[in-house]
Design a protein around this motif. Structure first.
Motif, mmCIF file in Angstrom:
data_model
loop_
_atom_site.group_PDB
_atom_site.id
_atom_site.type_symbol
_atom_site.label_atom_id
_atom_site.label_comp_id
_atom_site.label_asym_id
_atom_site.label_seq_id
_atom_site.Cartn_x
_atom_site.Cartn_y
_atom_site.Cartn_z
ATOM 1 N N MET A 135 49.692 36.947 45.656
ATOM 2 C CA MET A 135 50.072 35.949 46.649
ATOM 3 C C MET A 135 49.397 34.607 46.379
ATOM 4 N N ALA A 136 48.142 34.653 45.962
ATOM 5 C CA ALA A 136 47.400 33.412 45.679
ATOM 6 C C ALA A 136 48.006 32.677 44.496
ATOM 7 N N VAL A 137 48.397 33.408 43.455
ATOM 8 C CA VAL A 137 48.989 32.771 42.276
ATOM 9 C C VAL A 137 50.302 32.089 42.645
ATOM 10 N N VAL A 138 51.123 32.756 43.452
ATOM 11 C CA VAL A 138 52.403 32.159 43.857
ATOM 12 C C VAL A 138 52.171 30.927 44.714
ATOM 13 N N ARG A 139 51.238 31.005 45.666
ATOM 14 C CA ARG A 139 50.971 29.857 46.548
ATOM 15 C C ARG A 139 50.512 28.641 45.763
ATOM 16 N N HIS A 140 49.619 28.862 44.815
ATOM 17 C CA HIS A 140 49.042 27.734 44.067
ATOM 18 C C HIS A 140 49.875 27.328 42.863
ATOM 19 N N ALA A 141 50.778 28.223 42.410
ATOM 20 C CA ALA A 141 51.546 27.979 41.188
ATOM 21 C C ALA A 141 50.614 27.677 40.019
ATOM 22 N N SER A 142 49.472 28.339 40.017
ATOM 23 C CA SER A 142 48.463 28.083 38.991
ATOM 24 C C SER A 142 47.459 29.230 38.976
ATOM 25 N N PHE A 143 47.185 29.778 37.783
ATOM 26 C CA PHE A 143 46.167 30.813 37.680
ATOM 27 C C PHE A 143 44.780 30.232 37.925
ATOM 28 N N ARG A 144 44.561 29.006 37.453
ATOM 29 C CA ARG A 144 43.229 28.415 37.605
ATOM 30 C C ARG A 144 42.909 28.146 39.076
ATOM 31 N N ALA A 145 43.862 27.534 39.800
ATOM 32 C CA ALA A 145 43.623 27.241 41.210
ATOM 33 C C ALA A 145 43.477 28.528 42.023
ATOM 34 N N ALA A 146 44.306 29.528 41.692
ATOM 35 C CA ALA A 146 44.201 30.811 42.401
ATOM 36 C C ALA A 146 42.881 31.500 42.095
ATOM 37 N N SER A 147 42.428 31.394 40.852
ATOM 38 C CA SER A 147 41.164 32.038 40.489
ATOM 39 C C SER A 147 39.988 31.397 41.211
ATOM 40 N N ASP A 148 40.076 30.087 41.456
ATOM 41 C CA ASP A 148 39.022 29.419 42.225
ATOM 42 C C ASP A 148 38.967 29.979 43.644
ATOM 43 N N GLU A 149 40.139 30.177 44.251
ATOM 44 C CA GLU A 149 40.185 30.726 45.604
ATOM 45 C C GLU A 149 39.638 32.143 45.638
ATOM 46 N N LEU A 150 39.944 32.926 44.586
ATOM 47 C CA LEU A 150 39.586 34.342 44.568
ATOM 48 C C LEU A 150 38.210 34.608 43.959
ATOM 49 N N ALA A 151 37.568 33.545 43.449
ATOM 50 C CA ALA A 151 36.237 33.665 42.835
ATOM 51 C C ALA A 151 36.254 34.641 41.659
ATOM 52 N N MET A 152 37.233 34.479 40.775
ATOM 53 C CA MET A 152 37.267 35.261 39.532
ATOM 54 C C MET A 152 37.761 34.342 38.425
ATOM 55 N N SER A 153 37.573 34.745 37.191
ATOM 56 C CA SER A 153 37.972 33.896 36.073
ATOM 57 C C SER A 153 39.487 33.908 35.915
ATOM 58 N N PRO A 154 40.082 32.807 35.392
ATOM 59 C CA PRO A 154 41.533 32.786 35.175
ATOM 60 C C PRO A 154 42.006 33.902 34.244
ATOM 61 N N SER A 155 41.213 34.229 33.226
ATOM 62 C CA SER A 155 41.612 35.281 32.286
ATOM 63 C C SER A 155 41.648 36.643 32.975
ATOM 64 N N THR A 156 40.669 36.900 33.841
ATOM 65 C CA THR A 156 40.662 38.168 34.590
ATOM 66 C C THR A 156 41.869 38.250 35.504
ATOM 67 N N LEU A 157 42.181 37.144 36.175
ATOM 68 C CA LEU A 157 43.324 37.119 37.074
ATOM 69 C C LEU A 157 44.624 37.312 36.307
ATOM 70 N N SER A 158 44.763 36.635 35.163
ATOM 71 C CA SER A 158 45.973 36.774 34.353
ATOM 72 C C SER A 158 46.152 38.212 33.880
ATOM 73 N N HIS A 159 45.061 38.833 33.451
ATOM 74 C CA HIS A 159 45.119 40.235 33.007
ATOM 75 C C HIS A 159 45.517 41.148 34.176
ATOM 76 N N MET A 160 44.983 40.876 35.360
ATOM 77 C CA MET A 160 45.327 41.681 36.531
ATOM 78 C C MET A 160 46.818 41.591 36.834
ATOM 79 N N MET A 161 47.395 40.374 36.717
ATOM 80 C CA MET A 161 48.808 40.213 37.011
ATOM 81 C C MET A 161 49.689 40.882 35.950
ATOM 82 N N ARG A 162 49.267 40.841 34.688
ATOM 83 C CA ARG A 162 50.042 41.527 33.643
ATOM 84 C C ARG A 162 50.003 43.037 33.857
#
Length: 297
Positions: free
Chosen positions: A14-41
């Motif tokens: 939901m955070a990735v869709v709202r922000h349309a950005s892995f980096r901005a969503a990762s800031d909200e979720l307090a995790m790295s963009p690479s970790t977030l991208s891997h989680m979504m894949r």
């Protein structure tokens, strides 16, 4: 799909869709963009669906991703409400309170309510998003909105936040010295005006009233802006006459930087209201926020 997605994965989605950005969503979720991208894949692989269209510069939901986002929004909102309701049994409410507000309304909250609220409830976090558009606060995941009373949608509980307000036509002393002062709204046709573009893209027509007579004037000018503060700044610089709320103009008027004009034609409007859905549970954080507004009013 062999395994149901976890709440953490769905919240991240939901955070990735709202922000349309892995980096901005990762800031909200307090995790790295690479970790977030891997989680979504991993989520896509287990669901057997592609949820995002990715480029080097942006990320956007696929049709399936958009459908999932739309379906999850009310579900997760209700979950947040249920948790907030249970949280009311704590001595002090905690968690996040998301509020959608116009630029002027956000300033009003920051001046009148927010400092006292954060001081009284240190475990609360306020997320105030400014947007000129009148959005659907439920589908966008907000707990409440703040707008002028006349703009509050039906089926909402409205809590007055400010008293009646006025709109003023203002200009700098230098401009009035060079161009003269208009005596009636019709005289504005001979002047340079700072025009205001509404979020819809339409130009705002200036509204005046005297003795029951109402006028709406489509002014002309060389500059068009979409932020009230910028309009005040433009008027101070002598670029033309601006039409703004009295709250926005008063500091510059007090300093002698702007002069109010056409005072016989000043209309009065209902002030700002905080509003929220009438058919949902009220989160504990919003409940005490409303109580504080009523206390400070």
């Amino acid at each position: 799909m062999n395994e149901r997605p976890s709440l953490t994965e769905l919240t991240a989605f939901m955070a990735v869709v709202r922000h349309a950005s892995f980096r901005a969503a990762s800031d909200e979720l307090a995790m790295s963009p690479s970790t977030l991208s891997h989680m979504m894949r991993s989520l896509e692989e287990r669901m057997g669906l592609r949820l995002f269209n990715r480029t080097t510069r942006s990320v956007a939901p696929t049709e399936a991703g958009a459908r999932l986002f739309s379906s999850l929004t009310p579900v997760l909102s209700e979950l947040d409400l249920a948790l907030s309701d249970v949280n009311s049994f704590r001595d002090r409410p905690s968690g996040k309170l998301r509020i959608s507000a116009s630029e002027a309304a956000a300033g009003l909250l920051l001046n009148r309510v927010v400092p006292a609220f954060l001081d009284r409830y240190p475990e609360m976090h306020l997320d105030i998003v400014t947007d000129g558009r009148l959005i659907d606060i439920v589908s966008e995941g907000f707990d409440a909105g703040v707008r002028l009373a006349e703009s509050v949608p039906q089926a909402m509980v409205a809590v007055p936040l400010s008293r009646e307000m006025k709109f003023l036509a203002v200009a700098s002393p230098a401009y009035l010295h060079a161009h003269g002062e208009p005596r009636t709204p019709d005289d504005l046709a001979k002047h340079r005006c700072v025009r205001f573009r509404l979020p819809s893209g339409k130009m705002y027509r200036w509204e005046f009233e005297r003795h029951g007579q109402q006028l709406r004037v489509d002014v002309a000018g060389q500059i068009t802006l979409d932020h009230v503060r910028s309009m005040v700044d433009a008027a101070i610089k002598g670029l033309g006459i601006a039409y703004v709320t009295s709250d926005a103009a008063q500091p510059a008027i007090d300093q002698g930087l702007l002069v109010p004009i056409l005072l016989d034609w000043v209309p009065t409007f209902a002030g700002h209201c905080l509003y929220f859905p009438s058919h949902r549970l009220v989160p504990a954080g919003l409940r005490v926020f409303v109580d504080l507004i009523k206390e400070l009013r």
